[in-house]
Design an enzyme around this catalytic site. Structure first.
Site, short mmCIF file in Angstrom:
data_model
loop_
_atom_site.label_atom_id
_atom_site.label_comp_id
_atom_site.label_asym_id
_atom_site.label_seq_id
_atom_site.Cartn_x
_atom_site.Cartn_y
_atom_site.Cartn_z
N PRO A 198 -18.37 -29.96 1.78
CA PRO A 198 -19.71 -29.44 1.47
C PRO A 198 -20.67 -29.70 2.63
O PRO A 198 -20.68 -30.79 3.21
CB PRO A 198 -20.10 -30.25 0.23
CG PRO A 198 -18.80 -30.63 -0.39
CD PRO A 198 -17.86 -30.86 0.75
N GLU A 199 -21.45 -28.69 2.97
CA GLU A 199 -22.42 -28.82 4.05
C GLU A 199 -23.82 -28.98 3.46
O GLU A 199 -23.99 -29.08 2.24
CB GLU A 199 -22.32 -27.61 4.97
CG GLU A 199 -20.93 -27.49 5.61
CD GLU A 199 -20.84 -26.39 6.66
OE1 GLU A 199 -21.89 -25.97 7.19
OE2 GLU A 199 -19.72 -25.95 6.94
N ARG B 27 -9.85 -36.13 -3.64
CA ARG B 27 -9.30 -36.65 -2.39
C ARG B 27 -9.85 -38.03 -2.02
O ARG B 27 -9.36 -38.67 -1.10
CB ARG B 27 -9.56 -35.66 -1.25
CG ARG B 27 -8.88 -34.32 -1.47
CD ARG B 27 -9.12 -33.37 -0.31
NE ARG B 27 -8.51 -32.07 -0.54
CZ ARG B 27 -8.60 -31.04 0.29
NH1 ARG B 27 -9.30 -31.16 1.42
NH2 ARG B 27 -8.03 -29.89 0.01
#
Length: 288
Positions: free
Chosen positions: A2-3, A126
């Site tokens: 995600p940016e 993750r």
């Protein structure tokens, strides 16, 4: 990963239920994510009110009335789920987002506040995300933010500021913009998009981006981030399927992930090259 726009979308989704709410209980279901949780993590959160929820670059900052700030980073697959009343909300779904499985629910906040009682769950398949607790007056000098560059949507970001940070750099501009010490919060998607809109080749030496070229690039960085944030906000009302892929957001890309498709300006094929292990998408005719 995600940016900045995706993280801002998450912040906007969480703010109505977190701001002003008291953390009635906090539970971390494992000892670590990417890093170990701070000592006495749950105890230091429980009973305190969230005064405000901010964003710095790709980080979420929950300022607590205890004087500490909860720093949260989503890593590659982190996401939040809000449950309360008859609703379950997922604030922020991204391009290629992974499906959430309850087995990956690692942190749970029980909240009570002006909006009612809610449970906010942090899910991270993750486990590249992390959470930290910092004194509120030590955020900018902490290990997370001490070397970080200016916020691209902040008042301190401009063409001259960008040019000064790029001065003398021989690295390609694409790689320089991904350096969080140059500009905070930029990631691969929006660097590709901003360079395309500014007409700047991703191969151009960073130190040559100055004057009007830097002004144009700074303006396009602001513009593409602002548009992406608004698109992310629209996605909260227009969800796609349960796999998390958006029905809207990815269609705003002009070059990213569009290899071989026509450029919207000249009609030539969008190209792809690999820089420092990351895919760069660009138009060889329009970007110089």
């Amino acid at each position: 990963m995600p940016e900045l726009p995706e993280v801002e979308t998450v912040r906007r989704g969480l703010a109505p239920v977190m701001e002003g709410a008291t953390i009635v209980a906090a539970t971390n279901r494992r000892a670590d994510l990417r890093f170990a949780f701070p000592d006495h993590f749950s105890r230091r959160l429980t009973g305190w009110r969230v005064a405000s929820l901010d964003r710095r670059a790709k980080y979420l900052l929950a300022h607590l009335t205890s004087g500490e700030t909860l720093v949260m980073h989503l890593g590659m697959s982190g996401r939040f789920r809000i449950e309360g009343g008859d609703e379950t909300m997922d604030p922020g779904r991204f391009h290629h987002q992974l499906p959430a499985l309850a087995a990956h629910d690692h942190v749970v906040f029980q909240l009570a506040g002006p909006a009612g009682a809610f449970r906010v769950t942090y899910n991270d398949a993750r486990r590249f995300g992390f959470m930290d607790l910092l004194p509120g007056d030590a955020i900018e000098t902490s290990r997370h933010f001490a070397t970080m560059g200016p916020e691209p949507l902040g008042n301190d970001f401009s063409g001259p500021v960008l040019a000064a940070r790029l001065k003398g750099k021989a690295t390609p501009i694409k790689q320089a913009l991904l350096d969080q010490r140059v500009v905070a919060g930029l990631g691969n998607i929006y660097v590709c998009e901003a360079l395309y809109r500014a007409g700047i080749s991703p191969r151009r030496k960073a130190g040559t981006v100055a004057g009007q070229r830097a002004e144009r690039l700074a303006g396009e960085i602001r513009q593409v981030l602002s548009e992406a944030i608004e698109a992310g906000g629209s996605s909260l009302r227009d969800h796609a399927g349960p796999d998390g892929a958006l029905g809207y957001f990815q269609h705003t890309f002009r070059v990213y992930d569009r290899e071989g498709r026509p450029c919207g300006v000249c009609g030539g094929a969008i190209a792809r090259l690999v820089q420092s292990g990351r895919s760069t998408f660009f138009c060889g005719a329009c970007q110089r």
